[in-house]
Scaffold this motif. Structure first.
Motif, short mmCIF file in Angstrom:
data_model
loop_
_atom_site.label_atom_id
_atom_site.label_comp_id
_atom_site.label_asym_id
_atom_site.label_seq_id
_atom_site.Cartn_x
_atom_site.Cartn_y
_atom_site.Cartn_z
N VAL A 441 60.82 52.11 33.76
CA VAL A 441 60.58 51.14 34.81
C VAL A 441 59.09 51.15 35.18
O VAL A 441 58.46 52.22 35.28
CB VAL A 441 61.45 51.43 36.05
CG1 VAL A 441 61.14 52.80 36.63
CG2 VAL A 441 61.26 50.36 37.12
N ALA A 442 58.50 49.98 35.34
CA ALA A 442 57.06 49.88 35.59
C ALA A 442 56.79 48.87 36.69
O ALA A 442 57.36 47.77 36.70
CB ALA A 442 56.33 49.47 34.32
N PHE A 443 55.92 49.25 37.62
CA PHE A 443 55.40 48.28 38.58
C PHE A 443 54.49 47.31 37.84
O PHE A 443 53.73 47.70 36.95
CB PHE A 443 54.58 48.98 39.67
CG PHE A 443 55.40 49.60 40.75
CD1 PHE A 443 55.73 48.90 41.89
CD2 PHE A 443 55.82 50.92 40.63
CE1 PHE A 443 56.48 49.48 42.88
CE2 PHE A 443 56.58 51.52 41.62
CZ PHE A 443 56.90 50.79 42.76
N ILE A 444 54.54 46.03 38.21
CA ILE A 444 53.65 45.03 37.63
C ILE A 444 52.48 44.82 38.59
O ILE A 444 52.68 44.54 39.77
CB ILE A 444 54.38 43.70 37.38
CG1 ILE A 444 55.55 43.91 36.42
CG2 ILE A 444 53.41 42.65 36.83
CD1 ILE A 444 56.42 42.67 36.23
N VAL A 445 51.27 44.99 38.07
CA VAL A 445 50.06 44.76 38.84
C VAL A 445 49.41 43.50 38.30
O VAL A 445 49.08 43.42 37.11
CB VAL A 445 49.09 45.96 38.72
CG1 VAL A 445 47.79 45.67 39.43
CG2 VAL A 445 49.74 47.22 39.28
N ASN A 446 49.22 42.51 39.16
CA ASN A 446 48.66 41.23 38.75
C ASN A 446 47.19 41.10 39.15
O ASN A 446 46.86 41.27 40.33
CB ASN A 446 49.43 40.06 39.37
CG ASN A 446 50.85 39.95 38.85
OD1 ASN A 446 51.79 40.33 39.52
ND2 ASN A 446 50.99 39.44 37.64
N PRO A 447 46.30 40.82 38.20
CA PRO A 447 44.93 40.49 38.57
C PRO A 447 44.87 39.11 39.21
O PRO A 447 45.61 38.20 38.82
CB PRO A 447 44.18 40.50 37.24
CG PRO A 447 45.14 41.04 36.22
CD PRO A 447 46.50 40.79 36.75
N VAL A 448 44.01 38.93 40.18
CA VAL A 448 43.76 37.62 40.79
C VAL A 448 42.26 37.35 40.68
O VAL A 448 41.45 38.03 41.32
CB VAL A 448 44.19 37.60 42.28
CG1 VAL A 448 43.92 36.22 42.88
CG2 VAL A 448 45.65 37.97 42.43
N LYS A 449 41.87 36.39 39.87
CA LYS A 449 40.46 36.07 39.67
C LYS A 449 40.03 34.98 40.64
O LYS A 449 40.66 33.93 40.75
CB LYS A 449 40.21 35.61 38.24
CG LYS A 449 38.73 35.35 37.95
CD LYS A 449 38.50 34.93 36.51
CE LYS A 449 37.03 34.69 36.25
NZ LYS A 449 36.78 34.25 34.84
N PHE A 450 38.92 35.25 41.34
CA PHE A 450 38.36 34.27 42.27
C PHE A 450 37.42 33.35 41.51
O PHE A 450 36.33 33.76 41.09
CB PHE A 450 37.62 34.97 43.41
CG PHE A 450 38.51 35.77 44.33
CD1 PHE A 450 39.36 35.14 45.22
CD2 PHE A 450 38.52 37.16 44.28
CE1 PHE A 450 40.20 35.87 46.06
CE2 PHE A 450 39.34 37.90 45.11
CZ PHE A 450 40.18 37.25 46.00
N LEU A 451 37.85 32.11 41.30
CA LEU A 451 37.08 31.15 40.51
C LEU A 451 35.88 30.63 41.29
O LEU A 451 35.88 30.59 42.52
CB LEU A 451 37.96 29.99 40.06
CG LEU A 451 39.21 30.34 39.24
CD1 LEU A 451 39.93 29.07 38.82
CD2 LEU A 451 38.85 31.20 38.03
N ASN A 452 34.85 30.23 40.54
CA ASN A 452 33.67 29.64 41.14
C ASN A 452 33.97 28.21 41.58
O ASN A 452 34.93 27.58 41.13
CB ASN A 452 32.52 29.62 40.13
CG ASN A 452 31.95 31.00 39.88
OD1 ASN A 452 31.18 31.52 40.67
ND2 ASN A 452 32.36 31.61 38.76
N GLU A 453 33.13 27.70 42.47
CA GLU A 453 33.27 26.31 42.91
C GLU A 453 33.15 25.39 41.71
O GLU A 453 32.20 25.50 40.91
CB GLU A 453 32.21 25.98 43.95
CG GLU A 453 32.35 24.59 44.55
CD GLU A 453 31.37 24.33 45.68
OE1 GLU A 453 31.46 23.24 46.29
OE2 GLU A 453 30.52 25.22 45.95
N GLY A 454 34.13 24.52 41.54
CA GLY A 454 34.13 23.59 40.43
C GLY A 454 34.77 24.13 39.16
O GLY A 454 35.02 23.37 38.22
#
Length: 495
Positions: A441-454
């Motif tokens: 069993v494994a916890f899922i860690v999700n990356p969240v990328k902050f995109l640039n304007e546009g």
């Protein structure tokens, strides 16, 4: 709101030679002891001293100077009772309670809790191995109360505790001591310093992240009787890096009302997921028990915003004790659950929005940022619409709140999250973002990328490329999560 350990722990059996006692004492024969909270009857020859230290929330404190209180302690016995005396000096606050925990023999996990506020006593027992719950009064477990005590608070000096309990009561439900001449038992010392025994757990003790200090107590004489010590060890749990989420840059204002009615939410990518049932007390994963949901996220350069949605047909009833809460673990790196430095923790429920912190490696439960000298950064709300629960929240990208373990993020950075949910639960989170990783069993860690304007989102990439496990952890770091430490003896309401 919650008190639990996110990480599970096992128990390894070790000998007293591997973890020798901090103090060895003999309990001599004494026909009778008058309970008057005085040491006038006690023989100094059999007296000892053991240091207790304050329980810390930050496991890194073991590298710093440690404050100690030296407890004076003494034992005696006769054919029916074990007697005990302790004096705790008033060094860091008024000492309101003392708990002696007896362990180290099969079937024995006994305790005597002496309350100096009300001059009362409880005979208590610890939970079964693998169940991380507070100890309970013996009568709550079907056992009997067979302890007596007398306490005296000498304000400005310290508190005297004198108690007695049956040395062989036969109370197996209360896990009571069962000792004869020449037999030994291990004793842990815990204290309430400046806090109340009837409202919270002890805050000082001999066993914590600063060391495994216990007393070896021999009845009559030390005949070499062996102790069976159960020392916690980490159970390896994996963390899989899952689908990358993308937080698009959108300059707009929204109302954090726990609904998806703001127009921006219709334009944001929706990421679908399933969370599965998991019992963190036993480590049992119920892979077939699933709740489907979705997550949306964007940022405006100053704050990031999340909308969490799961299937939930039952509206939370705050009067029943069954709680609904939506929680996020937030880190700066993908191995955030493998750090001793603490990470950000957010919870949203009918009770409100809480910005908190946790130390996953030592199992510390959530603590409000404000209690750690930080700030309650952000806002959140939750609602029930149709057959779904919505949790909406926002946080500053640069909160500058290191005391709250909040992280600063810039455009182009990645934030890492995992989420957990209380669904009609009395004990805390019971659904987690998990998957089967080659039978583990494994916890899922999700990356969240902050995109640039546009910058346009790509739609995400579901790769689940590798797993992260625990690195080697100092044994003493783990001790703060196990049952002998930071536990509250509470009285349940009788229905």
């Amino acid at each position: 709101m919650l008190s639990y350990s996110i990480i599970g722990f096992g128990v390894q059996h070790v000998s007293a030679e591997e973890f020798p006692p901090a103090l060895s004492l003999i309990a001599p024969y004494e026909a009778s002891v008058f309970l008057d909270a005085s040491n006038s009857e006690w023989d100094d020859y059999y007296q000892g001293y053991i240091d207790i230290t304050e329980f810390q929330d930050d496991s890194s404190s073991s590298t710093e100077s440690v404050d100690t209180i030296s407890v004076t302690i003494n034992f005696a016995h006769n054919s029916t009772h074990l007697h005990m005396y302790a004096f705790v000096p008033e060094v860091y606050g008024i000492v309101n309670g003392l708990l002696l925990h007896f362990f180290g023999k099969p079937g024995i996990d006994d305790g005597i809790q002496m309350d100096a506020v009300f001059d009362t006593v409880l005979d208590i027992a610890w939970a079964d191995e693998g169940v991380y719950e507070p100890p309970q009064p013996d009568d709550f477990l079907g056992g009997t109360q067979d302890a007596k005590a007398k306490t005296f608070k000498h304000i400005g000096v310290g508190t005297h505790f004198e108690g007695t309990k049956l040395i062989n009561s036969g109370d197996y439900l209360g896990k009571d001591i069962a000792l004869g001449w020449g037999q030994a038992i291990a004793v842990e010392v815990l204290a309430w310093v400046g806090t109340q025994p009837d409202t919270e757990g002890p805050n000082w003790g001999s066993i914590n992240q600063d060391g495994f200090r216990y007393i070896r107590l021999d009845i009559g004489a030390n005949q070499g009787d062996e102790l069976d010590l159960k020392v916690p060890e980490p159970i390896e749990m994996h963390y899989v890096v899952g689908e990358q989420y993308e937080a698009e840059y959108i300059s707009t204002s929204i109302t954090i009302d726990g609904q998806d009615t703001d127009p921006v939410w219709a334009d944001v990518i929706e990421y679908n997921f399933s969370i599965t049932g998991y019992d963190f007390n036993t480590g049992t994963w119920y892979s077939g028990d699933k709740l489907d949901g979705s997550l949306k996220v964007f940022h405006d350069g100053a704050n990031f915003y999340m909308l969490f949605k799961i299937y939930d047909i039952t509206i939370e009833d705050t009067t029943s004790g069954n709680q609904d809460s939506t929680m996020f673990m937030i880190g700066k790196t993908e191995d955030m659950l493998n750090t001793t430095d603490g990470i950000d923790f957010v919870s949203i429920s009918s009770y409100g929005y809480y910005d908190q912190l946790i130390f996953p490696m030592d199992g510390s439960g959530p603590k409000n940022d404000v209690d750690a000298g930080g700030n309650n950064d952000g806002e959140g709300n939750t609602t029930y619409l149709g057959n779904y629960r919505y949790a909406e929240f926002s946080k500053p990208m640069v909160p500058s709140d290191p005391n709250g373990k909040d992280f600063d993020f810039a455009v182009g950075d990645k934030m890492f999250i995992s989420y957990l949910v209380s669904q009609d639960s009395e004990t805390g989170p019971n659904y987690f973002h998990m998957k089967d990783d080659n039978g583990t069993v494994a916890f899922i860690v999700n990356p969240v990328k902050f995109l640039n304007e546009g910058e346009k989102p790509t739609g995400g990439d579901d790769q689940n490329t590798f797993a992260i496990g625990f690195s080697t952890v100092d044994l003493f770091l783990i001790l703060a999560a196990l049952s002998p430490v930071v536990l509250i003896v509470y009285r349940r309401k009788k229905k």
